[in-house]
Design an enzyme around this catalytic site. Sequence first.
Site, PDB file in Angstrom:
ATOM      1  N   CYS A  97      -8.161 -32.281  59.106  1.00 19.53           N
ATOM      2  CA  CYS A  97      -7.392 -33.315  59.819  1.00 19.53           C
ATOM      3  C   CYS A  97      -6.077 -32.783  60.390  1.00 19.53           C
ATOM      4  CB  CYS A  97      -7.109 -34.489  58.892  1.00 19.53           C
ATOM      5  SG  CYS A  97      -8.592 -35.188  58.180  1.00 19.53           S
ATOM      6  N   HIS A 155      -0.931 -38.389  61.218  1.00 16.64           N
ATOM      7  CA  HIS A 155      -2.383 -38.407  61.053  1.00 16.64           C
ATOM      8  C   HIS A 155      -2.782 -39.802  60.569  1.00 16.64           C
ATOM      9  CE1 HIS A 155      -6.379 -37.690  59.894  1.00 16.64           C
ATOM     10  NE2 HIS A 155      -6.153 -37.549  58.597  1.00 16.64           N
ATOM     11  N   ASN A 161     -10.206 -42.826  60.240  1.00 21.99           N
ATOM     12  CA  ASN A 161      -9.745 -41.436  60.221  1.00 21.99           C
ATOM     13  C   ASN A 161     -10.695 -40.587  61.085  1.00 21.99           C
ATOM     14  OD1 ASN A 161      -9.142 -38.794  59.618  1.00 21.99           O
ATOM     15  ND2 ASN A 161      -9.045 -39.094  57.401  1.00 21.99           N
TER      16      ASN A 161
HETATM   17  O1  UT7 Z   1      -7.525 -37.194  56.146  1.00 20.02           O
HETATM   18  C1  UT7 Z   1      -6.996 -36.658  54.985  1.00 20.02           C
HETATM   19  C2  UT7 Z   1      -7.905 -36.885  53.884  1.00 20.02           C
HETATM   20  N1  UT7 Z   1      -8.115 -38.213  53.401  1.00 20.02           N
HETATM   21  C3  UT7 Z   1      -7.164 -39.069  52.997  1.00 20.02           C
HETATM   22  O2  UT7 Z   1      -6.007 -38.946  53.266  1.00 20.02           O
HETATM   23  C4  UT7 Z   1      -7.610 -40.201  52.097  1.00 20.02           C
HETATM   24  C5  UT7 Z   1      -6.725 -40.288  50.880  1.00 20.02           C
HETATM   25  N2  UT7 Z   1      -7.123 -41.299  49.916  1.00 20.02           N
HETATM   26  C6  UT7 Z   1      -7.147 -42.615  50.190  1.00 20.02           C
HETATM   27  O3  UT7 Z   1      -6.867 -43.047  51.279  1.00 20.02           O
HETATM   28  C7  UT7 Z   1      -7.449 -43.575  49.053  1.00 20.02           C
HETATM   29  O4  UT7 Z   1      -7.442 -42.864  47.825  1.00 20.02           O
HETATM   30  C8  UT7 Z   1      -8.804 -44.315  49.201  1.00 20.02           C
HETATM   31  C9  UT7 Z   1      -8.708 -45.316  50.340  1.00 20.02           C
HETATM   32  C10 UT7 Z   1      -9.917 -43.318  49.470  1.00 20.02           C
HETATM   33  C11 UT7 Z   1      -9.127 -45.080  47.914  1.00 20.02           C
HETATM   34  O5  UT7 Z   1      -8.082 -45.975  47.612  1.00 20.02           O
HETATM   35  P1  UT7 Z   1      -7.497 -46.027  46.126  1.00 20.02           P
HETATM   36  O6  UT7 Z   1      -6.489 -47.088  46.111  1.00 20.02           O
HETATM   37  O7  UT7 Z   1      -7.024 -44.638  45.803  1.00 20.02           O
HETATM   38  O8  UT7 Z   1      -8.755 -46.459  45.292  1.00 20.02           O
HETATM   39  P2  UT7 Z   1      -9.468 -45.697  44.082  1.00 20.02           P
HETATM   40  O9  UT7 Z   1     -10.208 -44.493  44.590  1.00 20.02           O
HETATM   41  O10 UT7 Z   1      -8.462 -45.485  43.013  1.00 20.02           O
HETATM   42  O11 UT7 Z   1     -10.518 -46.794  43.630  1.00 20.02           O
HETATM   43  C12 UT7 Z   1     -10.111 -48.044  43.098  1.00 20.02           C
HETATM   44  C13 UT7 Z   1     -11.351 -48.873  42.808  1.00 20.02           C
HETATM   45  C14 UT7 Z   1     -12.411 -48.126  42.018  1.00 20.02           C
HETATM   46  O12 UT7 Z   1     -12.982 -49.042  41.117  1.00 20.02           O
HETATM   47  P3  UT7 Z   1     -12.558 -49.043  39.551  1.00 20.02           P
HETATM   48  O13 UT7 Z   1     -12.888 -47.653  39.062  1.00 20.02           O
HETATM   49  O14 UT7 Z   1     -11.090 -49.333  39.542  1.00 20.02           O
HETATM   50  O15 UT7 Z   1     -13.419 -50.122  38.979  1.00 20.02           O
HETATM   51  C15 UT7 Z   1     -13.432 -47.742  43.039  1.00 20.02           C
HETATM   52  O16 UT7 Z   1     -14.735 -47.615  42.516  1.00 20.02           O
HETATM   53  O17 UT7 Z   1     -11.982 -49.256  44.036  1.00 20.02           O
HETATM   54  C16 UT7 Z   1     -13.376 -48.914  43.984  1.00 20.02           C
HETATM   55  N3  UT7 Z   1     -13.807 -48.597  45.335  1.00 20.02           N
HETATM   56  C17 UT7 Z   1     -14.239 -49.539  46.194  1.00 20.02           C
HETATM   57  N4  UT7 Z   1     -14.385 -50.861  46.081  1.00 20.02           N
HETATM   58  C18 UT7 Z   1     -14.837 -51.531  47.160  1.00 20.02           C
HETATM   59  C19 UT7 Z   1     -13.827 -47.386  45.961  1.00 20.02           C
HETATM   60  N5  UT7 Z   1     -14.278 -47.532  47.208  1.00 20.02           N
HETATM   61  C20 UT7 Z   1     -14.535 -48.843  47.392  1.00 20.02           C
HETATM   62  C21 UT7 Z   1     -15.001 -49.603  48.474  1.00 20.02           C
HETATM   63  N6  UT7 Z   1     -15.112 -50.933  48.328  1.00 20.02           N
HETATM   64  N7  UT7 Z   1     -15.291 -49.045  49.679  1.00 20.02           N
END
Ligand code: UT7
Length: 334
Positions: free
Chosen positions: A119, A259, A289
């Site tokens: 990215c 980004h 993204n």
């Molecule tokens: O381009 C450069 C590279 N990429 C990035 O910059 C992305 C960086 N990361 C992020 O943007 C965020 O970490 C995400 C958007 C990917 C995830 O957000 P988060 O607030 O960090 O969520 P998490 O991974 O901590 O997940 C929280 C919960 C989990 O459930 P439990 O374990 O708390 O029960 C996940 O299983 O949300 C769940 N979850 C979802 N729920 C509904 C993960 N994906 C989804 C989904 N829909 N699509």
Amino acid sequence: MKNDNTIRNVSIIGTGSYLPERVLTNADLEKMVDTTDEWIYTRTGIRERRIAREDQPVSDMAKEASKKALSNANIRPDEVGMIVVATTTPDMMLPNTACLVQDLIGAKNAFCLDVSAACAGFLYGLEVAHTFIASGNIDTALVIGSDKMSCITDWQDRSTCVLFGDGAGAAVLQARDGTRGIMRTLLGSNGSLADLLKIPAGGSRKTASVQTVKDRSHYIKMEGREVFKHAVTCMTNAAQQILDHCGLTIQDVNCIIPHQANARIIKAIGQQINAPLETFYINVEKYGNTSAASIIVAMDEASQDHRIKTGDLVLLVGFGGGFSWGASLIEWCR
Ligand code: UT7
């Protein structure tokens, strides 16, 4: 081309972008994986993203963006001395995508290379081209960020498939007197964190096999929470360092083009560097993204919207797999 040893000022003299027609909304994703529009929007700021046609490679999107950028800059394809394509999703392993774009747009006098910095790729490409022009090697370059993330996205993995989209953007760079143009670019990498964001198979480490396909190892694997933290820290530091380096403060900057990975990442950077959210140009809601395309697509839109104008100081900041990151400070001269 010049013959002495002076460093020339280099400006972005035209931009263009291309987004595929097909829109994939959060409501569409609700039907594909266990997710909701509410979760996606509150966690990422994304409402929809664009998806390229199955028969549409990255070079085709790059061609469309490049034609617009060349027309915007009033430059003929045969005036381009160098083409740099930043991408994680090249048409093929061989040849590089820049050569394919050269042929598509008829830039017969250009030499062509791809850069791989996920990215952050557009910033890396920008600095490579900037250096070639500043040193007098060439006069005009085309820098493209183009990615078809839909082809490396696991559409069964809700933690990643809601994040990405397809698109391309292009910038024409040329030596210009009377404006500072690209004032400074800082780049950084940390390969010790490579495992946090990767595509495990398909390269020389784990070549493609029936098993790697069964294991879904040709798709992006990401430790989202960890990547989030590093994205905020690296982009914050890069923005601060480049301002310090140029003897400027955030108040001197008219527009920050980050980004576009996640609106929460952008908000967190704003808080760290004391920049109000209005200073940022944000379009992640519409496209998700788009990896190497994200910054240049946003820059093109910001220019079309007159959100950035001649004389404005524009700060670009990016981060991606590798990890790789960078920031660039530009005096806009369109
Ligand atoms: O381009 C450069 C590279 N990429 C990035 O910059 C992305 C960086 N990361 C992020 O943007 C965020 O970490 C995400 C958007 C990917 C995830 O957000 P988060 O607030 O960090 O969520 P998490 O991974 O901590 O997940 C929280 C919960 C989990 O459930 P439990 O374990 O708390 O029960 C996940 O299983 O949300 C769940 N979850 C979802 N729920 C509904 C993960 N994906 C989804 C989904 N829909 N699509």
